[in-house]
Scaffold this motif. Structure first.
Motif, PDB file in Angstrom:
ATOM      1  N   LEU A 427       1.575 -12.169 -24.736  1.00  0.00           N
ATOM      2  CA  LEU A 427       0.536 -13.215 -24.797  1.00  0.00           C
ATOM      3  C   LEU A 427       0.681 -14.143 -26.002  1.00  0.00           C
ATOM      4  CD1 LEU A 427      -2.627 -11.069 -23.901  1.00  0.00           C
ATOM      5  CD2 LEU A 427      -1.544 -12.779 -22.441  1.00  0.00           C
ATOM      6  N   PHE A 428       1.554 -13.789 -26.951  1.00  0.00           N
ATOM      7  CA  PHE A 428       1.629 -14.546 -28.205  1.00  0.00           C
ATOM      8  C   PHE A 428       3.079 -14.846 -28.565  1.00  0.00           C
ATOM      9  CE2 PHE A 428      -1.954 -11.614 -28.182  1.00  0.00           C
ATOM     10  CZ  PHE A 428      -3.023 -12.480 -28.361  1.00  0.00           C
ATOM     11  N   LYS A 429       3.253 -15.818 -29.460  1.00  0.00           N
ATOM     12  CA  LYS A 429       4.620 -16.178 -29.893  1.00  0.00           C
ATOM     13  C   LYS A 429       5.208 -15.112 -30.821  1.00  0.00           C
ATOM     14  CE  LYS A 429       3.823 -20.463 -31.508  1.00  0.00           C
ATOM     15  NZ  LYS A 429       2.553 -21.076 -31.077  1.00  0.00           N
ATOM     16  N   SER A 430       4.328 -14.449 -31.594  1.00  0.00           N
ATOM     17  CA  SER A 430       4.781 -13.497 -32.610  1.00  0.00           C
ATOM     18  C   SER A 430       3.567 -12.717 -33.088  1.00  0.00           C
ATOM     19  CB  SER A 430       5.381 -14.252 -33.805  1.00  0.00           C
ATOM     20  OG  SER A 430       4.388 -15.109 -34.365  1.00  0.00           O
ATOM     21  N   TYR A 431       3.800 -11.667 -33.885  1.00  0.00           N
ATOM     22  CA  TYR A 431       2.642 -10.935 -34.422  1.00  0.00           C
ATOM     23  C   TYR A 431       1.846 -11.832 -35.372  1.00  0.00           C
ATOM     24  CZ  TYR A 431       4.839  -9.941 -38.990  1.00  0.00           C
ATOM     25  OH  TYR A 431       5.411 -10.058 -40.237  1.00  0.00           O
ATOM     26  N   GLU A 432       2.530 -12.803 -36.028  1.00  0.00           N
ATOM     27  CA  GLU A 432       1.811 -13.742 -36.911  1.00  0.00           C
ATOM     28  C   GLU A 432       0.853 -14.609 -36.093  1.00  0.00           C
ATOM     29  OE1 GLU A 432       5.920 -13.318 -38.990  1.00  0.00           O
ATOM     30  OE2 GLU A 432       5.203 -13.472 -36.933  1.00  0.00           O
ATOM     31  N   ASP A 433       1.343 -15.109 -34.949  1.00  0.00           N
ATOM     32  CA  ASP A 433       0.511 -15.929 -34.057  1.00  0.00           C
ATOM     33  C   ASP A 433      -0.691 -15.100 -33.578  1.00  0.00           C
ATOM     34  OD1 ASP A 433      -0.318 -17.930 -32.177  1.00  0.00           O
ATOM     35  OD2 ASP A 433       0.827 -16.924 -30.601  1.00  0.00           O
ATOM     36  N   ARG A 434      -0.442 -13.853 -33.201  1.00  0.00           N
ATOM     37  CA  ARG A 434      -1.528 -12.964 -32.742  1.00  0.00           C
ATOM     38  C   ARG A 434      -2.560 -12.783 -33.852  1.00  0.00           C
ATOM     39  NH1 ARG A 434       0.638  -7.391 -30.495  1.00  0.00           N
ATOM     40  NH2 ARG A 434       1.318  -7.122 -32.653  1.00  0.00           N
ATOM     41  N   GLY A 435      -2.090 -12.537 -35.081  1.00  0.00           N
ATOM     42  CA  GLY A 435      -3.003 -12.348 -36.209  1.00  0.00           C
ATOM     43  C   GLY A 435      -3.791 -13.604 -36.542  1.00  0.00           C
ATOM     44  N   GLU A 436      -3.120 -14.759 -36.518  1.00  0.00           N
ATOM     45  CA  GLU A 436      -3.806 -16.039 -36.797  1.00  0.00           C
ATOM     46  C   GLU A 436      -4.891 -16.304 -35.761  1.00  0.00           C
ATOM     47  OE1 GLU A 436      -3.659 -17.785 -39.427  1.00  0.00           O
ATOM     48  OE2 GLU A 436      -1.912 -16.790 -40.310  1.00  0.00           O
ATOM     49  N   GLN A 437      -4.576 -16.044 -34.486  1.00  0.00           N
ATOM     50  CA  GLN A 437      -5.577 -16.259 -33.430  1.00  0.00           C
ATOM     51  C   GLN A 437      -6.773 -15.335 -33.638  1.00  0.00           C
ATOM     52  OE1 GLN A 437      -4.597 -16.728 -29.319  1.00  0.00           O
ATOM     53  NE2 GLN A 437      -2.531 -17.512 -29.726  1.00  0.00           N
TER      54      GLN A 437
END
Length: 445
Positions: A427-437
Motif C-alpha cells: 500500500l505504500f512506497k516505503s516504510y518511510e512513506d507508511r510512517g509519514e502517512q
C-alpha cells in the motif's frame, strides 16, 4: 586487473561506487533495470559516466572485469546468473570502497536496532569532535565519501545483503546486535544461511580488532562457536555475568575496557526500553575502545534524539499516545516495540508478509493488546493466526481508515502502535512513506 567495472543499480551506493571507480582510473558503465532518479543522473552526467536505465544490455555488462551490485538485487536475478556463469567477480560498494581507504571502520549489523545504534554511535563520535562519516544503509555512499570527502572514521550500517558480497573488507570494530529470522526469501528459507551472512561482519578481523555482541542471543553464541572470532570480544548484557564487558548493576551502566571502566546512571539514557539499553551499551563500548572521553560519551548517551519511524512518539490525542514504529518490518522488531510499551495497546499490523512467524509476539499481544487493526491488501494470514485471540479485530485498506478506526477503539490511557511486522510495498512506497502517512493522519485527528 581488468580496468572495466560495471555497476548494477544506480541508487546511492551504485552512483557513489561509479564516481570512485572513475577516480581510480576504471572504465565505468552503470546499468539500472528501473528508472534512475534525476539527482543520480546528474551526478553520473557531471562525471561523464555512461549509464542506462530500464534495461540491462548484456554485451555492455558481460565484458566486465568486476561487477559492483546493489544490495537490493538478488542473486537469482537473470543478469546476476549470467555474470556468475562467466566467473565475473561480484562485490558490494562497501567492499570496493574499502580498497581505497585506511580509515577506521566501525560496522554495525543485526536483525533489529542497527539504524538506532549506527546513528547513536555516529552522534557520539561527531559530538566528541572526531572526523567521522556515516555510511551503508544510512547516510551517504561510503564510496562517494572515500572519493570526494574522506573521513578518519566511518560508522557503517550493514545489512546481510551488503555483507554477502564483502570478502577482503575488514571492520576495526564490529557490532552484532541480535539475529532473528528475516529476509529468509533471499536465503533459500534457510535460517543458518542468514546467520552465516551476518557473521561475515567479523571476517578478516585480528586480535587488534574489536567484536561487540549481545551476550544473551543463543544464535550469536552458536555463531561464535562456529566462526571462532579472532578479535577482542566485548559481550554486553542487561546483567553482569562471566566475561560480560557492558552491563547494568545497581541502576548504573558499566562498561569495562582493557584500560579502564566507565559508569553512568541508567536513568540518564535518552533512549528508554530494554532494546535501547542494548543499543546504548553497544555504542558506548565502541566509543570507549576508540578512547573517546567519558564525559563526551555521557553527554551523547543523554541527549540523543532517536531515529525517525522507530518507536517515534507522534502525539497524545485525548489521553491516547500514538507511536510510529513503521520501521518494524519484521516480527522481532514488533516484539521489541510491544515490550517497550506498558499501557493497553491498539496494534496496527500488516503489509507484505516475508514468511513471518507471528508466534513470537503471540504472548505479548495476548497480554497487552485489546484491539488489532490489519492494514494490508491481503490480511488472510494475519486473520488465520490472530482470530479468536484478541477481542477486537478490524481490517483497514488505507492509513486514514486504520488511524480513524484506532481513534474510535482507543480509551484514555491507551497507546496506538503502528508496528507492522511486514514490508510496506503493498500500500505504500516505503516504510518511510507508511510512517509519514501515519503521522499526518494522527496530526489531523
Amino acid at each position: 586487473m581488468d580496468k572495466r567495472i560495471v555497476i548494477l543499480g544506480a541508487g546511492e551506493s551504485g552512483v557513489g561506487a561509479a564516481v570512485l571507480a572513475q577516480k581510480e582510473g576504471f572504465e565505468v558503465f552503470v546499468s539500472d533495470f528501473s528508472s534512475i532518479k534525476p539527482e543520480y543522473k546528474k551526478v553520473l552526467d557531471d562525471h561523464a559516466i555512461e549509464w542506462e536505465e530500464r534495461q540491462h544490455t548484456e554485451e555492455k555488462i558481460l565484458n566486465a572485469g568486476e561487477v559492483i551490485k546493489s544490495p537490493g538485487i538478488p542473486d537469482k536475478a537473470p543478469v546476476i546468473q549470467q555474470i556468475i556463469e562467466k566467473n565475473i567477480p561480484v562485490i558490494s560498494e562497501i567492499e570496493f570502497a574499502g580498497r581505497y581507504t585506511d580509515s577506521k571502520m566501525i560496522c554495525i549489523t543485526g536483525s533489529n536496532g542497527k539504524t538506532t545504534t549506527t546513528m547513536l554511535t555516529y552522534h557520539i563520535f561527531k559530538e566528541a569532535g572526531l572526523d567521522v562519516g556515516l555510511a551503508g544503509n544510512v547516510g551517504n555512499s561510503l564510496a562517494l565519501q572515500v572519493a570526494e570527502s574522506p573521513h578518519e572514521y566511518y560508522i557503517i550500517e550493514l545489512s546481510s545483503f551488503q555483507l554477502d558480497n564483502m570478502y577482503e573488507f575488514k571492520a576495526d570494530v564490529a557490532i552484532l546486535l541480535n539475529i532473528t529470522p528475516d529476509h529468509l526469501d533471499r536465503y533459500h528459507y534457510n535460517f543458518q544461511e542468514y546467520v552465516d551472512s551476518k557473521f561475515r561482519i567479523i571476517q578478516n578481523q585480528t586480535a587488534d580488532d574489536v567484536f561487540i555482541f549481545w551476550n544473551d542471543d543463543p544464535v550469536i553464541r552458536g555463531g561464535i562457536e562456529k566462526f571462532k572470532p579472532q578479535a577482542t570480544l566485548y559481550p554486553f548484557s542487561e546483567n553482569h555475568g562471566p566475561g560480560v564487558k557492558g552491563y547494568v548493576e545497581n541502576g548504573k551502566i558499566i562498561l569495562e575496557t582493557l584500560k579502564d571502566t566507565y559508569t553512568m546512571d541508567r536513568d540518564l539514557l535518552s533512549l528508554q526500553g530494554t532494546h535501547n539499553l542494548y543499543n546504548s551499551l553497544a555504542s558506548g563500548i565502541a566509543a570507549k575502545v576508540t578512547d573517546i572521553r567519558d564525559e563526551k560519551i555521557r553527554a551523547s548517551l543523554s541527549d540523543f534524539c532517536g531515529v525517525e519511524h522507530r518507536l517515534e512518539m507522534v502525539a497524545r490525542v485525548r489521553g491516547v499516545d500514538y507511536i510510529n514504529d513503521s520501521k518494524a518490518t519484521n516480527v522481532n522488531s514488533c516484539w521489541y516495540a510491544l515490550q517497550s510499551v506498558n499501557t493497553p495497546l491498539i496494534l496496527i499490523l500488516g503489509g507484505t508478509d516475508k514468511g513471518n512467524d507471528y508466534s513470537e509476539i503471540e504472548q505479548l499481544v495476548g497480554k497487552k493488546v485489546h484491539s488489532l487493526i490489519f492494514l494490508g491488501v491481503d490480511n488472510s494470514k494475519l486473520h488465520a493466526f490472530f482470530d479468536g485471540k484478541v477481542s477486537q479485530i478490524e481490517d483497514a485498506h488505507s492509513m486514514e481508515e486504520a488511524v480513524s478506526k484506532a481513534y474510535r477503539l482507543a480509551r484514555k490511557g491507551d497507546t496506538v502502535l503502528l508496528s507492522p511486522c511486514c514490508a510496506s510495498f503493498d500500500l505504500f512506497k516505503s516504510y518511510e512513506d507508511r510512517g509519514e502517512q501515519f503521522k499526518n493522519c494522527v496530526r489531523n485527528l
